[in-house]
Each structure stands twice: as C-alpha cells, then as structure tokens.
Design a protein around this motif. Structure first.
Motif, short mmCIF file in Angstrom:
data_model
loop_
_atom_site.label_atom_id
_atom_site.label_comp_id
_atom_site.label_asym_id
_atom_site.label_seq_id
_atom_site.Cartn_x
_atom_site.Cartn_y
_atom_site.Cartn_z
N ASN A 504 0.72 -1.09 0.09
CA ASN A 504 0.03 -0.18 0.16
C ASN A 504 0.82 1.19 -0.06
N PRO A 505 1.31 1.66 -1.31
CA PRO A 505 2.10 3.10 -1.29
C PRO A 505 1.54 4.37 -0.41
N GLU A 506 0.30 4.39 -0.72
CA GLU A 506 -0.37 5.51 -0.08
C GLU A 506 -0.34 5.56 1.58
N LYS A 507 -0.40 4.33 1.96
CA LYS A 507 0.07 4.48 3.49
C LYS A 507 1.15 4.18 3.96
N ARG A 508 2.22 3.90 2.77
CA ARG A 508 3.78 3.47 2.99
C ARG A 508 3.95 2.42 3.87
N ASN A 509 3.28 1.41 3.40
CA ASN A 509 3.57 0.17 4.33
C ASN A 509 2.95 -1.09 3.54
N ILE A 510 3.62 -2.11 4.02
CA ILE A 510 3.03 -3.41 3.51
C ILE A 510 2.27 -3.89 4.60
N TYR A 511 0.96 -4.21 4.49
CA TYR A 511 0.17 -4.80 5.57
C TYR A 511 -0.11 -6.42 5.16
N ARG A 512 -0.13 -7.20 6.41
CA ARG A 512 -0.01 -8.65 6.45
C ARG A 512 -1.43 -9.03 7.24
N TYR A 513 -2.07 -10.01 6.51
CA TYR A 513 -3.02 -10.63 7.14
C TYR A 513 -2.65 -11.98 7.49
N ALA A 514 -3.16 -12.35 8.91
CA ALA A 514 -2.77 -13.84 9.48
C ALA A 514 -3.94 -14.68 9.61
N LYS A 515 -3.64 -16.10 9.01
CA LYS A 515 -4.87 -16.90 9.29
C LYS A 515 -5.24 -17.15 10.56
N VAL A 516 -6.47 -17.13 11.11
CA VAL A 516 -7.03 -17.45 12.13
C VAL A 516 -7.65 -18.94 12.29
N SER A 517 -8.40 -19.02 11.04
CA SER A 517 -9.34 -20.49 10.87
C SER A 517 -9.26 -20.56 9.57
N ASP A 518 -9.81 -21.80 9.14
CA ASP A 518 -10.03 -22.03 7.89
C ASP A 518 -11.00 -20.90 6.88
N THR A 519 -11.53 -20.23 7.70
CA THR A 519 -12.49 -19.11 6.84
C THR A 519 -12.38 -17.79 7.43
N GLU A 520 -11.52 -17.38 8.31
CA GLU A 520 -11.27 -16.20 8.91
C GLU A 520 -9.62 -15.92 9.23
N TYR A 521 -9.47 -14.48 8.75
CA TYR A 521 -7.97 -13.89 8.98
C TYR A 521 -8.34 -12.81 9.74
N SER A 522 -7.07 -12.57 10.25
CA SER A 522 -7.19 -11.43 11.47
C SER A 522 -6.97 -9.96 10.63
N ASP A 523 -7.36 -8.88 11.34
CA ASP A 523 -6.94 -7.53 11.01
C ASP A 523 -5.59 -7.13 10.50
N PRO A 524 -5.35 -6.34 9.47
CA PRO A 524 -3.86 -6.29 9.12
C PRO A 524 -3.13 -5.55 10.08
#
Length: 648
Positions: A504-524
């Motif tokens: 995300n160049p606008e936010k000057r960062n690379i955001y990472r989402y982590a897997k919580v379950s088979d259907t759910e991912y964490s907040d970035p």
C-alpha cells in the motif's frame, strides 16, 4: 536467400467482396488481400495493379506500402484485409491489417502475427523447410484447421485441396484469401527433346533423309519423336552426332589398351639395344640418374627438416597451451557451484591465449595449435557466460484460441498451473502448462481486479477487498476481507505460509493478514518496519520465498527480511538491470527470475545475487509478466494474448 513459391487459395467473388493473391516475384513480395464495399472487384483489380509496381527495400518501406494500400482502399470507400511477406537476403518481414500469418517449422506450427485492425509488422529469418501462410481476417476462420493439418505433416497441396470445397461451399467466401509460401521445388528433369547446359541451350532435331540437299538440314521449329541431332539455340547450322552402341565403344577401348600393352616390351627392347651401342646415350642416362638421386635426397632431407621444425613448433606451443587448457577444465568443473569464479577463470584463459597468438605469429604449426585452443576457450567462455540471444521465440500458447479478445493483464503460476487474468473483462484463464489445456472462469463478483497471488492450492485476488478461491476451480470465489484502509489503495498482492501481504504505497507500508481459521483472517498489521533506500510507490512486483522481493521502477531489486531491508547486490552482470522489473520466485523455486523488458531480456540470478544466465530477444520488449516452472524447465513471457516460451 531461399526461393519461395506461392500457392494461392481465394474465395468466390461477389458484388461487394473480392479477394486475390499478388506475387511480385522480382522483389520477393507476396500479398494476400481482400476488398469489401461497392465495386469491390474494380477496386481490388486497381489495388492489384498498384501492388505489381511496388519495390519495397526495407522494413520501413513495407510499413509504408501497407499504409498506402489501406489509404487507397479507404479513398474508394472500401474496407481492406491484408497479410503480406517480403524477403531480402538476410531477413523476412511479415505485415498485416486485419490478417494473420502462420509459420510452420518441422516440429511446430504457430501464429507469428495477428492484426485486428492496425498495421503490424514482425521481422525474422526463414529456415530451409519453413512454410508460411498469409491469410485475411475472413480466412482466419480456418486458422485452426490449417495449423492442425500442417502440424500433422500434410503438404501444402493436400491442405489447399482439402480447404477448397469447404471455403467455396460458404454463402459468402469473397473475402477469403490465403497464400501458402513454401520452398520452391526443384525443376523437373529435362525431357528427351531438350538438353540444358550451363551456358547454351540445345535442341534435338531429326536427321533429314540422305537424299535431301544440305540446305534442307537447317533446324525447324517442330519437335520429333526420334531425335538424333543437336542444334545450338542461337545458331542456324546443325551438328550431326553419330551414336554408337555401347558394345562397339567398349571393344574399341579394350583394343587400344591391348595395343599399348603389347607395344611396351617392344619399346623397351629397342631402348636397351640402343643403350648398349650408344656411348652418348649411356652418359646422358647416368647423369640423369645421378641428378635424380641428388634431387630425391635433397627433397627427402628438406621434408625431414621441415617436419622436425614443425614438431618443435608444436611442442613449444603445447608447453604454453596445455596449462591454460587445464585451467579451462577447472573452470568448467566449477561452473555449477561457483559460476562467477568459473567465468573469471575462463576469461583469464581467453586473454592469455589471445596474447599467445602474437608470441607464435611467425610459427605456422604453433599458431595452429594456439588457434585450436583459442577456439575451444571461446566456446567454453561463451557457454559459461550464460548469454543467449534469439530473434524469435516460439509461441507456447495463444489465448485467442479459447477467446478471441482475451488479453492477459495479470499472470501468475504455481507448479504446472498458470492463472491469466483479463482485468478489463474480469475473467480468469486457467492453463495446464503440461497439457496446454485451458478453461475460462468469470470473476464478475468482483467490481475490479488489481492483483493476484497464489499460496499452495489457494488463489488470492485484490480488488474491492480481499478475495480467495481454489487454484484449479475458482467457482467458489468468496470475499475474505471487505475494502478498507489497508487494502483499498493496494497495488500488489503476495501470499506465503498462510499469510497475505498487500503493498500500500499510499500508507507507505506492507500490510499482513494472518490466518485465524479456515474461513477467518486477522485484521491487518503493518509489516514493513523500514523502507530506507526505496519507495513503495516504485514497486512493480512482489514475490515471497520467506524473504520479500520487490522489483522496482529504477531497475533495482529490494530484499526485505522481517520487515527490514536486507543487503542484495547482483554480481557478474555485464549490463545492469534497468526500468520496471518483475521478480519471480517462491519457496519451491531455486533462483530469482527477472523480466527486464526495457532491455528485452530475462535474467536468472541465484538468491545470493550471482548472475547465472540471461536470454535476450526483441520479442521480450513487449512482455508484461513472466511465468516460471523449473519442473518443466521453462519460462513463459506473457505479451497480451500470447505466451512465448523460453528454455531455462
């Protein structure tokens, strides 16, 4: 320059449609074209007459010819379809406006040019057994059938014979024109009534009756069944040739040989008789004999001295060359584990052998030994350099065979499965790289598609949030995360080990989402801790193998470890990387593969930065993405609807 012969195939004319194949043999120009509109036949014949006067001499002049031809048709309120080929001593140029060009080589058949409306040109070289098919847009309806038949080994005459009934049975085939260009067949053997020599041409004429006067023996234009006289093409006198049967000729030859064999003893007896009674003759024979002995001894001594000198020269050269060849062998053995050192060693050998040529400049035998070693060193150095060039790349797959207007704007592969995405149509083409089988899937659930990433058997898509589906079955496309601050301005997407990364160049960062379950991912969470030395707005690609690799607009490769820049400097590149780079790798890939489109090349680097090899081709200049399958030993350069093949 190999001669080509043309086999035309055209449809049946109508009031508003007319097609033809023009051949300007003197200038090696072949044109298949069709005209649609009022008075199409008259306009087409005018264009045919104009084409017969053209004399292209270069690629720009071929482009000008096509542009003028299109302008002439438009001036007559007519539409034009055309495909052409022009050949000179060194190359062939293909051009098309609403046309296509097929090239068949002994083992492959493919489309080298396809124009939907604008003027397009392709340059290349023809090989001895190539077959070229020029075809108008309407004739492209038979493109698949022509490719199949040529690929199956059918010759041109058979292909044309099979196509004629099908084309002429159509309600309107008036805009169909094909020109099959193949190497010219050798001319038929001359008949018994005509003999061709290198400078003159002769004709057989029958003998006139013996009672005819000599004036009647002048040649006539007629040809007879039992010829026995040869007449020069430019003369009015005749020459009688008496034909003898072979037994008579053979007997004459044997008789002459026997006569000479019988005469030899008699000649020797006469010479010996004279030798015994002629003192002068004896003295001359003795002197001649002594001179012959002296001459033969001198010649033998000279030959022995020359051979000895040559052997000494070779020994001296071997003493210099052999240690260098041993060093060259060491370089070859090191090339697998330490290619950079191997190249340096081979270049040192090449430099020393080049200097040794001057050392033995006046010793021919030694110079040959050095020249042979130098040729071996040059071949080895070239092989270790990793530098390869190809004017043309074979077409691996053409997505237009599945859907005529599909254009790949995103591309990614995993193992032997590739994903091509047409972001404008929101469609995905899934291609099995082993079988070359493809399927289309609809992505219209998404309002836009920005980027695609693959992790295991899961495909992630960025656009109005995060979406995911299966690698081989995208029918279960579901949204995992809605659009938000972390992904709404995202430009690139990557996935690794159940984590998803969004640049995300606008936010000057690379955001990472982590897997919580088979259907759910964490907040970035913001993964990037520092971007010192580069800006995310420069990023043109992202790949992850545990480390994060970014291709940059500046021709640099940025390596990130645990969110921080890590040192990475390519070594051994003769020509530095430039422009927008796409860096391709993953945990299962041994090397880094870099598409450097600005310099028309693909560069292979080890993950410590050592240069391994590069392949250059003008066809890579328009490529936008690179697919790599080390298991198939192939890289595929994506250019619009085409995938070009490169051997790793």
């Amino acid at each position: 320059m190999s001669a080509l012969q043309s086999t035309p195939l055209i449809g049946l004319p109508q009031l508003t449609g007319w097609s033809q194949v023009a051949v300007v043999a003197d200038h090696h120009l072949w044109v298949a074209f069709a005209v649609a509109g009022q008075n199409a036949g008259n306009v087409g014949r005018d264009l045919l007459s104009w084409l017969q006067t053209q004399q292209p001499s270069s690629t720009p002049s071929v482009h000008t010819l096509l542009t003028q031809l299109l302008s002439l048709a438009r001036d007559k309120a007519c539409d034009l379809q055309v495909a052409l080929a022009w050949q000179n001593e060194t190359q062939v140029v293909f051009g098309a406006i609403k046309g296509a060009v097929i090239l068949k080589r002994p083992t492959k058949v493919g489309v080298v040019l396809h124009s939907s409306g604008d003027v397009q040109l392709v340059e290349g070289r023809l090989q001895a057994d190539d077959v070229v098919v020029l075809m108008t847009a309407q004739a492209s309806n038979y493109l698949g059938e022509i490719q199949q038949k040529l690929g199956a080994g059918f010759d041109v005459d058979t292909v044309v014979t099979n196509l004629v009934p099908s084309i002429h049975s159509q309600p309107d085939s008036s805009l169909t024109a094909c020109a099959f260009l193949a190497p010219a067949q050798p001319q038929a053997e001359p008949s018994s009534e005509r003999v061709h020599g290198p400078f003159i041409e002769m004709k057989f004429e029958p003998d006139p009756p013996d009672d005819e006067p000599s004036a009647s023996r002048m040649p006539t234009p007629s040809t007879h069944a039992a010829p026995s006289r040869l007449v020069h093409a430019n003369q009015e006198t005749s020459l009688r040739v008496k034909k003898l049967p072979w037994p008579v000729i053979g007997f004459s030859i044997v008789k002459r040989l026997l006569r000479r064999m019988v005469g030899l003893p008699l000649a020797w007896w006469r010479f010996s008789l004279r030798f015994r009674h002629d003192d002068g003759l004896r003295r001359r024979v003795i002197i001649l004999g002594l001179l012959a002995v002296i001459a033969s001894s001198s010649l033998g001594g000279g030959i022995w001295w020359w051979q000895t000198a040559q052997a000494k020269q070779r020994q001296a050269a071997d003493a210099v060359v052999q240690p260098l060849l041993d060093k060259l062998q060491v370089a070859e053995q090191q090339s697998e584990n330490d290619p950079l050192t191997a190249r340096q060693l081979a270049n040192e050998v090449l430099t020393e052998l080049t200097a040794a040529q001057g050392q033995f400049e006046k010793q021919p035998a030694a110079k040959k030994v050095v020249a042979a070693a130098l040729a071996q060193a040059q071949a080895t150095t070239q092989n270790l350099s990793g530098q390869k060039e190809a004017n043309e790349l074979p077409i691996f797959y053409d997505s237009r065979l599945l859907q005529s207007d599909f254009v790949a704007t995103l591309a990614l592969s995993k193992g032997t499965t590739a994903w091509l995405v047409d972001t404008g149509k929101r469609q995905a083409l899934i291609l099995d790289l082993e079988r070359k089988q493809a399927r289309l899937f609809d992505l219209s659930k998404m309002s836009s598609v920005v980027d695609v990433a693959i992790d295991g058997d899961t495909v992630w898509l960025l656009g109005d949030g995060l979406w995911r589906t299966k690698l081989t079955d995208p029918s279960e496309l579901t949204q995992v995360k809605p659009a938000g601050e972390s992904n709404q301005a995202g430009t690139h997407l990557a996935a690794y080990n159940s984590y998803v990364y969004v640049v995300n160049p606008e936010k000057r960062n690379i955001y990472r989402y982590a897997k919580v379950s088979d259907t759910e991912y964490s907040d970035p969470i913001g993964w990037l801790q520092s971007s010192q030395g580069f800006s995310l707005s420069e990023a043109t690609s992202i790949s992850i193998d545990g480390d994060v690799w970014l291709g940059l607009q500046t021709g640099r490769i940025a390596k990130l470890t645990s969110g921080k820049p890590a040192e990475f400097n390519p070594q051994g590149l003769q020509d530095a990387l430039a422009g927008d780079l796409e860096v391709v790798t993953d945990p299962d890939t041994k090397n880094l593969y870099v598409l450097d489109a600005d310099k028309e090349r693909v560069v292979v680097l080890s993950k410590d930065g050592t240069f391994l090899k590069e392949l250059r081709s003008p066809m890579l200049g328009a490529s936008t993405h690179l697919l790599v399958s080390e298991s198939l030993n192939k890289a595929l350069a994506v250019s619009g609807s085409l995938l070009f093949e490169l051997e790793l």
